[in-house]
Scaffold this motif. Structure first.
Motif, mmCIF file in Angstrom:
data_model
loop_
_atom_site.group_PDB
_atom_site.id
_atom_site.type_symbol
_atom_site.label_atom_id
_atom_site.label_comp_id
_atom_site.label_asym_id
_atom_site.label_seq_id
_atom_site.Cartn_x
_atom_site.Cartn_y
_atom_site.Cartn_z
ATOM 1 N N GLY A 328 92.916 105.151 45.133
ATOM 2 C CA GLY A 328 92.962 105.370 43.697
ATOM 3 C C GLY A 328 94.037 106.373 43.318
ATOM 4 N N SER A 329 93.634 107.406 42.578
ATOM 5 C CA SER A 329 94.593 108.414 42.113
ATOM 6 C C SER A 329 95.096 109.311 43.237
ATOM 7 N N ASP A 330 94.462 109.222 44.409
ATOM 8 C CA ASP A 330 94.867 110.025 45.560
ATOM 9 C C ASP A 330 95.515 109.124 46.607
ATOM 10 N N PRO A 331 96.857 109.084 46.666
ATOM 11 C CA PRO A 331 97.522 108.179 47.613
ATOM 12 C C PRO A 331 97.511 108.693 49.042
ATOM 13 N N GLY A 332 97.070 109.938 49.238
ATOM 14 C CA GLY A 332 97.199 110.535 50.567
ATOM 15 C C GLY A 332 98.651 110.906 50.807
ATOM 16 N N ALA A 333 99.063 110.867 52.064
ATOM 17 C CA ALA A 333 100.451 111.181 52.393
ATOM 18 C C ALA A 333 101.368 110.061 51.905
ATOM 19 N N VAL A 334 102.495 110.433 51.314
ATOM 20 C CA VAL A 334 103.499 109.459 50.852
ATOM 21 C C VAL A 334 104.855 109.920 51.362
ATOM 22 N N TYR A 335 105.606 109.003 51.962
ATOM 23 C CA TYR A 335 106.908 109.390 52.508
ATOM 24 C C TYR A 335 107.870 108.216 52.404
ATOM 25 N N THR A 336 109.153 108.528 52.238
ATOM 26 C CA THR A 336 110.181 107.500 52.074
ATOM 27 C C THR A 336 111.175 107.562 53.230
ATOM 28 N N HIS A 337 111.414 106.413 53.826
ATOM 29 C CA HIS A 337 112.465 106.260 54.839
ATOM 30 C C HIS A 337 113.445 105.221 54.311
ATOM 31 N N GLY A 338 114.694 105.634 54.096
ATOM 32 C CA GLY A 338 115.653 104.720 53.481
ATOM 33 C C GLY A 338 115.207 104.407 52.074
ATOM 34 N N GLU A 339 115.007 103.140 51.786
ATOM 35 C CA GLU A 339 114.536 102.736 50.459
ATOM 36 C C GLU A 339 113.062 102.343 50.476
ATOM 37 N N GLU A 340 112.418 102.494 51.632
ATOM 38 C CA GLU A 340 111.034 102.063 51.773
ATOM 39 C C GLU A 340 110.078 103.234 51.597
ATOM 40 N N GLU A 341 109.084 103.071 50.714
ATOM 41 C CA GLU A 341 108.069 104.103 50.507
ATOM 42 C C GLU A 341 106.789 103.710 51.240
ATOM 43 N N TYR A 342 106.229 104.639 51.978
ATOM 44 C CA TYR A 342 105.027 104.394 52.764
ATOM 45 C C TYR A 342 103.878 105.224 52.194
ATOM 46 N N LYS A 343 102.760 104.565 51.911
ATOM 47 C CA LYS A 343 101.602 105.238 51.328
ATOM 48 C C LYS A 343 100.424 105.173 52.287
ATOM 49 N N GLU A 344 99.843 106.331 52.531
ATOM 50 C CA GLU A 344 98.718 106.409 53.465
ATOM 51 C C GLU A 344 97.545 105.552 53.022
ATOM 52 N N LYS A 345 97.210 105.587 51.724
ATOM 53 C CA LYS A 345 96.013 104.874 51.279
ATOM 54 C C LYS A 345 96.102 103.373 51.549
ATOM 55 N N VAL A 346 97.324 102.830 51.520
ATOM 56 C CA VAL A 346 97.527 101.401 51.791
ATOM 57 C C VAL A 346 97.249 101.098 53.255
ATOM 58 N N ILE A 347 97.769 101.939 54.140
ATOM 59 C CA ILE A 347 97.569 101.756 55.581
ATOM 60 C C ILE A 347 96.089 101.861 55.926
ATOM 61 N N ASN A 348 95.461 102.889 55.419
ATOM 62 C CA ASN A 348 94.062 103.150 55.761
ATOM 63 C C ASN A 348 93.165 101.970 55.411
ATOM 64 N N LEU A 349 93.336 101.434 54.205
ATOM 65 C CA LEU A 349 92.479 100.324 53.771
ATOM 66 C C LEU A 349 92.777 99.051 54.553
#
Length: 528
Positions: A328-349
């Motif tokens: 939800g409103s808490d994405p967890g860790a978010v980090y960008t490599h190049g043009e790609e953004e990685y969101k923890e909440k997406v991985i976890n689920l």
């Protein structure tokens, strides 16, 4: 959160004329107190407390439960470790009686000036857990103003500057009556509430509570009762509901009734109410301590959190609860490599869903703390598992280390205060098996099995672990965590460890406590 750095600010020195002469019990003895006392205002409402805010070393201490529940926070207490957790939204503070060390959102910090949480009682009364108000409030993002002239501590949520929640009703009165059926708490509302939640008993503390949604309150938030099994009634304002908490002693059963028009809620509690509390020990009166450290044996009463119904215990059903971290409103860790953004909440689920599929294909019942992009609070996650009477709780997360992108690897955590063998399986044993499988499947760097007092693991009743699948701040590992094939490896490792322990884990006998289902009689427009 960066805003929480405000907690390191030096606490304000007070200059007020209000003072009181009373005898306080703490640190194993009696102490004369003739210093200043304050009244409290939370978000514009006066809050009555059993022990007034008092001053030590020019720092104000307040009763943690009454004050922070009035803010809408969730307060929990673990008697075995004497730990207090105050959770408000995405922020949480973990403290320990007598310790200057605290955890702010998982980061270890030190309370300034040695003004530690203490157990303090007025002479002859029950002890209250007292904490430094400015430190805790600002750590949770609240604003604190000391009105010296008025003798008032004003605590306000910055969110109050945004459009306020519109309430459909107001609790205007709380009264009690006693009969052969027990003690009945009657709650009067100005209009029908949106809904009334379940009536839930915390057996370890004797706190009975339910939530009235869409309701605020205009009456006193702390009512002393002292009848039968009911000792007090407390109200706490949350974002969109008011929590009614009833402190009970030796309650046998309980049920609630809602009038047909939805404006009168009656909660009846039966029981003899024998007093089993032991007051703090006393010693000859001594002068006030300038840097008191609390060691009285009296424990504060925990704040209400959901407890398990015995359904799964009775049926012998072993339920696995999977917790996809953040959301939800808490994405967890978010980090960008190049043009790609990685969101923890997406991985976890994504990984949690894969684990769920494997377990269900093997005939295991699985429940998820979230199945979509929502955010259950930390305590709601473990409370969900406790209420189900689950056999195992597995929280899935992804790690980050922005200061060093080379850091990588897998680690699994368990709580040292939740590592008993009552279930035939310890949290450490479950964590070790999951960790071994993850390393075997992925060949990732080995960061080990570790202990940490995460809220979700230490407040779970069953074997519970928290998994860090890898670091999204490491580009190679982030790409793996976004790879469906790599997620399959992670999920199969976790699921296999759970399956290997299904015969080992045993649901302990349910405690003799009435459940919501067999003690609640609720009359509403719908079922009429």
């Amino acid at each position: 959160m960066k805003r929480l750095l405000a907690f390191i600010m030096t606490l304000m020195t007070f200059c007020v004329s209000a003072s009181a002469d009373m005898i306080l019990e703490y640190d194993g003895g009696q102490h004369n107190y003739s210093g200043s006392v304050y009244s409290l205002s939370v978000n514009g409402k006066t809050v009555a407390t059993p022990l007034e805010p008092i001053i030590f070393n020019d720092r104000a201490l307040v009763p943690v439960r009454e004050v922070f529940e009035a803010m809408g926070a969730i307060v929990t207490y673990i008697p075995s470790s004497r730990e207090i957790t105050v959770e408000l939204g995405d922020s949480f503070v973990i403290m320990q009686i007598g310790s200057q060390y605290v955890f702010i959102n998982g980061e270890r910090e030190t309370i300034p000036d040695g003004v530690v949480p203490m157990l303090i009682a007025k002479l002859g009364e029950s002890a209250k857990t007292m904490v430094p108000v400015r430190f805790v409030s600002e750590s949770l993002g609240m604003n604190v103003i000391f009105d010296g002239a008025g003798g008032v501590i004003r605590i306000n949520n910055p969110a109050q500057s945004t459009p306020e929640v519109t309430y459909s009703s107001t609790i205007t009165a709380v009264s009690t009556s006693q009969s052969e059926d027990g003690v009945t708490v009657s709650v009067t509302l100005s209009a029908a509430a949106d809904s009334v939640g379940e009536l839930t008993m915390i057996k370890s503390s004797g706190v009975l509570y339910c939530d009235v949604f869409g309701a605020s309150y205009s009456t006193s938030n702390n009512i002393t009762v002292g009848k039968g099994a009911v000792s007090a009634v407390r109200l706490g304002q949350h974002d969109n509901y008011t929590r009614i908490a009833i402190d009970t002693k030796n309650a046998d059963s309980y049920y609630k009734r809602l009038s047909q028009d939805g404006t009168i809620l009656k909660i009846t509690v039966t029981g003899d109410g024998a007093d089993t509390e032991t007051p703090p020990s006393a010693s000859p009166t001594v002068s006030p301590s300038t840097t008191p450290q609390a060691t009285p044996s009296t424990s504060p009463t925990p704040t209400p959190t959901p407890t398990p119904t015995p359904e799964s215990h009775i049926k012998g059903e072993k339920i696995i609860v999977l917790d996809a971290g953040h959301g939800g409103s808490d994405p967890g860790a978010v980090y960008t490599h190049g043009e790609e953004e990685y969101k923890e909440k997406v991985i976890n689920l994504a990984v949690a869903n894969k684990v769920k599929d494997i377990l269900e294909n093997n005939g295991i019942r699985v429940e998820m703390t979230r199945s979509g992009d929502t955010y259950p609070t930390l305590t709601e996650r473990s409370a969900f598992a406790n209420k189900l009477g689950a056999a195992m709780f597995v929280s899935i997360h992804s790690n980050s280390f922005p200061n060093n992108e080379d850091v990588n690897g897998i680690e699994v955590y368990y709580s040292k205060t939740n590592n008993g063998s009552r279930y035939g399986l310890t949290s450490k044993g479950l964590a070790s098996d999951i960790y071994k499988n993850l390393i075997k499947n992925t060949k990732a760097s080995q960061r080990g099995v570790k202990t940490e007092q995460h809220v979700v693991t230490r407040t779970s009743e069953m074997p519970a672990v928290l998994i860090e699948l890898g670091f999204i701040t490491n580009e190679a590992e982030a790409m793996n965590l976004y790879s469906d094939a790599y997620r399959d490896l992670l999920a199969s490792a976790i699921a296999d460890a759970i399956l290997d322990n299904m015969d080992t884990v045993q649901i302990p006998p349910a405690q003799a406590v009435r459940t919501v289902e067999d003690t609640t009689e609720e009359l509403t427009d719908e079922n009429e």
